[in-house]
Write a protein that holds these residues in place. Structure first.
Motif, PDB file in Angstrom:
ATOM      1  N   LYS A 282      -0.801   7.527 -39.418  1.00  0.00           N
ATOM      2  CA  LYS A 282      -0.819   5.776 -39.407  1.00  0.00           C
ATOM      3  C   LYS A 282      -2.299   5.293 -39.686  1.00  0.00           C
ATOM      4  O   LYS A 282      -2.453   4.250 -40.356  1.00  0.00           O
ATOM      5  N   SER A 283      -3.236   6.084 -39.486  1.00  0.00           N
ATOM      6  CA  SER A 283      -4.762   5.545 -39.880  1.00  0.00           C
ATOM      7  C   SER A 283      -5.945   6.362 -39.458  1.00  0.00           C
ATOM      8  O   SER A 283      -5.537   7.639 -38.892  1.00  0.00           O
ATOM      9  N   ILE A 284      -7.062   6.176 -40.201  1.00  0.00           N
ATOM     10  CA  ILE A 284      -8.021   7.257 -40.117  1.00  0.00           C
ATOM     11  C   ILE A 284      -9.477   6.345 -39.913  1.00  0.00           C
ATOM     12  O   ILE A 284      -9.650   5.418 -40.575  1.00  0.00           O
ATOM     13  N   GLU A 285      -9.830   6.824 -38.614  1.00  0.00           N
ATOM     14  CA  GLU A 285     -11.391   6.240 -38.636  1.00  0.00           C
ATOM     15  C   GLU A 285     -12.193   7.172 -38.136  1.00  0.00           C
ATOM     16  O   GLU A 285     -12.184   7.812 -36.937  1.00  0.00           O
ATOM     17  N   GLY A 286     -13.391   7.134 -38.946  1.00  0.00           N
ATOM     18  CA  GLY A 286     -14.383   8.082 -38.867  1.00  0.00           C
ATOM     19  C   GLY A 286     -13.769   9.597 -38.849  1.00  0.00           C
ATOM     20  O   GLY A 286     -13.338  10.074 -39.711  1.00  0.00           O
ATOM     21  N   ASN A 287     -13.995  10.456 -37.735  1.00  0.00           N
ATOM     22  CA  ASN A 287     -13.493  11.718 -37.716  1.00  0.00           C
ATOM     23  C   ASN A 287     -12.284  11.788 -36.960  1.00  0.00           C
ATOM     24  O   ASN A 287     -11.845  12.956 -36.387  1.00  0.00           O
ATOM     25  N   GLN A 288     -11.421  11.061 -37.002  1.00  0.00           N
ATOM     26  CA  GLN A 288     -10.208  10.956 -35.982  1.00  0.00           C
ATOM     27  C   GLN A 288      -9.076  10.414 -37.053  1.00  0.00           C
ATOM     28  O   GLN A 288      -9.127   9.531 -37.772  1.00  0.00           O
ATOM     29  N   ILE A 289      -7.834  10.972 -36.896  1.00  0.00           N
ATOM     30  CA  ILE A 289      -6.733  10.633 -37.437  1.00  0.00           C
ATOM     31  C   ILE A 289      -5.581  10.295 -36.428  1.00  0.00           C
ATOM     32  O   ILE A 289      -5.360  11.059 -35.456  1.00  0.00           O
ATOM     33  N   GLU A 290      -4.888   9.175 -36.490  1.00  0.00           N
ATOM     34  CA  GLU A 290      -3.873   8.633 -35.576  1.00  0.00           C
ATOM     35  C   GLU A 290      -2.588   9.013 -36.208  1.00  0.00           C
ATOM     36  O   GLU A 290      -2.259   8.661 -37.230  1.00  0.00           O
ATOM     37  N   ILE A 291      -1.827   9.683 -35.505  1.00  0.00           N
ATOM     38  CA  ILE A 291      -0.391   9.955 -35.708  1.00  0.00           C
ATOM     39  C   ILE A 291       0.333   9.847 -34.488  1.00  0.00           C
ATOM     40  O   ILE A 291       0.089  10.239 -33.164  1.00  0.00           O
ATOM     41  N   SER A 292       1.411   9.010 -34.413  1.00  0.00           N
ATOM     42  CA  SER A 292       2.225   8.381 -33.450  1.00  0.00           C
ATOM     43  C   SER A 292       1.605   8.259 -32.214  1.00  0.00           C
ATOM     44  O   SER A 292       1.978   8.922 -30.973  1.00  0.00           O
ATOM     45  N   GLY A 293       0.310   7.530 -32.016  1.00  0.00           N
ATOM     46  CA  GLY A 293      -0.285   7.623 -30.777  1.00  0.00           C
ATOM     47  C   GLY A 293      -1.242   8.237 -30.546  1.00  0.00           C
ATOM     48  O   GLY A 293      -1.901   7.989 -29.451  1.00  0.00           O
ATOM     49  N   ARG A 294      -1.386   9.444 -30.986  1.00  0.00           N
ATOM     50  CA  ARG A 294      -2.275  10.589 -30.696  1.00  0.00           C
ATOM     51  C   ARG A 294      -3.371  10.468 -31.657  1.00  0.00           C
ATOM     52  O   ARG A 294      -3.340  10.339 -32.809  1.00  0.00           O
ATOM     53  N   SER A 295      -4.688  10.679 -31.094  1.00  0.00           N
ATOM     54  CA  SER A 295      -5.941  10.820 -31.863  1.00  0.00           C
ATOM     55  C   SER A 295      -6.042  12.277 -32.151  1.00  0.00           C
ATOM     56  O   SER A 295      -6.467  12.818 -31.206  1.00  0.00           O
ATOM     57  N   LEU A 296      -6.542  12.671 -33.178  1.00  0.00           N
ATOM     58  CA  LEU A 296      -6.606  14.110 -33.651  1.00  0.00           C
ATOM     59  C   LEU A 296      -8.058  14.206 -34.335  1.00  0.00           C
ATOM     60  O   LEU A 296      -8.115  13.330 -35.269  1.00  0.00           O
ATOM     61  N   PRO A 297      -8.563  15.130 -33.916  1.00  0.00           N
ATOM     62  CA  PRO A 297     -10.018  15.317 -34.742  1.00  0.00           C
ATOM     63  C   PRO A 297      -9.871  16.036 -36.222  1.00  0.00           C
ATOM     64  O   PRO A 297      -9.075  16.787 -36.483  1.00  0.00           O
ATOM     65  N   ILE A 298     -10.638  15.419 -36.840  1.00  0.00           N
ATOM     66  CA  ILE A 298     -10.890  16.248 -38.226  1.00  0.00           C
ATOM     67  C   ILE A 298     -12.372  17.043 -38.206  1.00  0.00           C
ATOM     68  O   ILE A 298     -13.160  16.612 -37.794  1.00  0.00           O
ATOM     69  N   GLY A 299     -11.948  18.481 -38.214  1.00  0.00           N
ATOM     70  CA  GLY A 299     -12.888  19.435 -38.086  1.00  0.00           C
ATOM     71  C   GLY A 299     -14.048  19.320 -39.106  1.00  0.00           C
ATOM     72  O   GLY A 299     -13.685  18.876 -40.261  1.00  0.00           O
ATOM     73  N   GLN A 300     -15.182  19.548 -38.701  1.00  0.00           N
ATOM     74  CA  GLN A 300     -16.433  19.556 -39.848  1.00  0.00           C
ATOM     75  C   GLN A 300     -16.082  20.524 -40.955  1.00  0.00           C
ATOM     76  O   GLN A 300     -16.610  20.293 -42.140  1.00  0.00           O
ATOM     77  N   THR A 301     -15.606  21.629 -40.654  1.00  0.00           N
ATOM     78  CA  THR A 301     -15.225  22.481 -41.852  1.00  0.00           C
ATOM     79  C   THR A 301     -14.255  21.949 -42.887  1.00  0.00           C
ATOM     80  O   THR A 301     -14.332  22.360 -44.033  1.00  0.00           O
ATOM     81  N   TYR A 302     -13.404  21.202 -42.252  1.00  0.00           N
ATOM     82  CA  TYR A 302     -12.200  20.637 -43.043  1.00  0.00           C
ATOM     83  C   TYR A 302     -12.623  19.280 -43.685  1.00  0.00           C
ATOM     84  O   TYR A 302     -11.649  18.432 -44.569  1.00  0.00           O
ATOM     85  N   LYS A 303     -13.890  18.352 -43.113  1.00  0.00           N
ATOM     86  CA  LYS A 303     -13.905  17.202 -43.465  1.00  0.00           C
ATOM     87  C   LYS A 303     -13.784  16.744 -44.990  1.00  0.00           C
ATOM     88  O   LYS A 303     -12.934  15.886 -45.406  1.00  0.00           O
ATOM     89  N   GLU A 304     -14.462  17.625 -45.836  1.00  0.00           N
ATOM     90  CA  GLU A 304     -14.650  17.133 -47.208  1.00  0.00           C
ATOM     91  C   GLU A 304     -13.208  17.471 -47.960  1.00  0.00           C
ATOM     92  O   GLU A 304     -12.628  16.717 -48.799  1.00  0.00           O
ATOM     93  N   GLN A 305     -12.642  18.552 -47.585  1.00  0.00           N
ATOM     94  CA  GLN A 305     -11.500  18.958 -48.282  1.00  0.00           C
ATOM     95  C   GLN A 305     -10.211  17.624 -47.804  1.00  0.00           C
ATOM     96  O   GLN A 305      -9.586  17.406 -48.631  1.00  0.00           O
ATOM     97  N   VAL A 306     -10.305  17.295 -46.449  1.00  0.00           N
ATOM     98  CA  VAL A 306      -9.309  16.112 -46.028  1.00  0.00           C
ATOM     99  C   VAL A 306      -9.588  14.917 -46.769  1.00  0.00           C
ATOM    100  O   VAL A 306      -8.715  14.441 -47.421  1.00  0.00           O
ATOM    101  N   ARG A 307     -10.748  14.752 -47.081  1.00  0.00           N
ATOM    102  CA  ARG A 307     -11.224  13.634 -47.699  1.00  0.00           C
ATOM    103  C   ARG A 307     -10.577  13.448 -49.055  1.00  0.00           C
ATOM    104  O   ARG A 307     -10.569  12.599 -49.719  1.00  0.00           O
TER     105      ARG A 307
END
Length: 237
Positions: A207-232
């Motif tokens: 639904k949205s991305i803010e900082g190191n958090q991804i929101e899906i269906s009302g849940r905020s999930l963290p983006i791990g430092q190891t995966y940050k660049e690949q996710v972006r």
């Protein structure tokens, strides 16, 4: 087949382990890593059943690497240092091979790992045509006679939880003792992305991305430092 990975900074050690493994047709190599960074990259790309792990390595030790894994595969430590054996077993390693080790001692360790892996074979997760938008995930949960069928399109995200994985759909979750990396292999790589060592998400459900958090269906999930660049990179952020 048991998929294995060698993590050791000494090429000679890789050669010895590979030679022993070549005598065992049920073992298949998935990679050679000479430091922990390479190991993380390999584990991100493929599921591994067994790791041959050295302790003394540059920058990050084998045990530090092991402690960082939320749900490690079977671990056989290969080390020239006897004094770390107790610490190894405190970390629930499958076996501790003291270098140099014989093929007979190596076989004993492999048999232990095989038995541990067989204990988890009562759970099966699979897909029909993983590249198809209509692919179905079949989940057999331990302790139940039912086999659940889940549409890939309905999956919001998958979470590693201790010795289990949780598959989340709208208003429902399925818990199965299956590695997150194994479930990841069955899902469409065009739809699902790994954002954290403990989370695999459907990019279509974000639904949205803010900082190191991804929101899906009302849940905020963290983006791990190891995966940050690949996710972006994948999400063109």
């Amino acid at each position: 087949m048991i998929k294995y990975l060698i993590i050791d900074d000494e090429p000679i050690a890789h050669g010895i382990i590979e030679k022993y493994c070549q005598s065992l047709p049920h073992l298949t190599k998935k990679g050679n890593c000479y430091n922990v960074k390479q190991a993380y990259e390999t584990l991100f790309k493929t599921s591994i059943d067994l790791i041959f792990l050295d302790i003394n390595m540059p920058e990050i030790s084998g045990f530090e690497f092991l402690r960082s894994l939320s749900k490690p595969p079977q671990i056989i430590v290969t080390s020239a240092h006897r004094e770390f054996a107790i610490e190894g077993f405190d970390l629930n390693v499958c076996d501790y091979l003291l270098k140099p080790f014989s093929f007979e001692r190596f076989m004993k360790a492999i048999n232990k790992a095989s038995e541990n892996l067989q204990d988890n074979e009562d759970i099966h997760v699979g897909f029909k045509s993983s590249d198809s938008k209509d692919s179905q995930l079949f989940v057999k949960v331990k302790g139940e006679n039912k086999q659940y069928q889940i549409s890939e399109d309905d999956i919001l995200f998958v979470e590693a939880s201790g010795n289990y994985s949780k598959i989340f759909v709208e208003n429902m979750e399925y818990t199965t003792p299956q590695k997150l990396s194994e479930i990841e292999e069955k899902l469409s790589t065009n739809t699902f992305i790994r954002i954290h060592r403990s989370y695999l998400v459907s990019r279509e459900k974000i639904k949205s991305i803010e900082g190191n958090q991804i929101e899906i269906s009302g849940r905020s999930l963290p983006i791990g430092q190891t995966y940050k660049e690949q996710v972006r990179s994948i999400l063109d952020l």
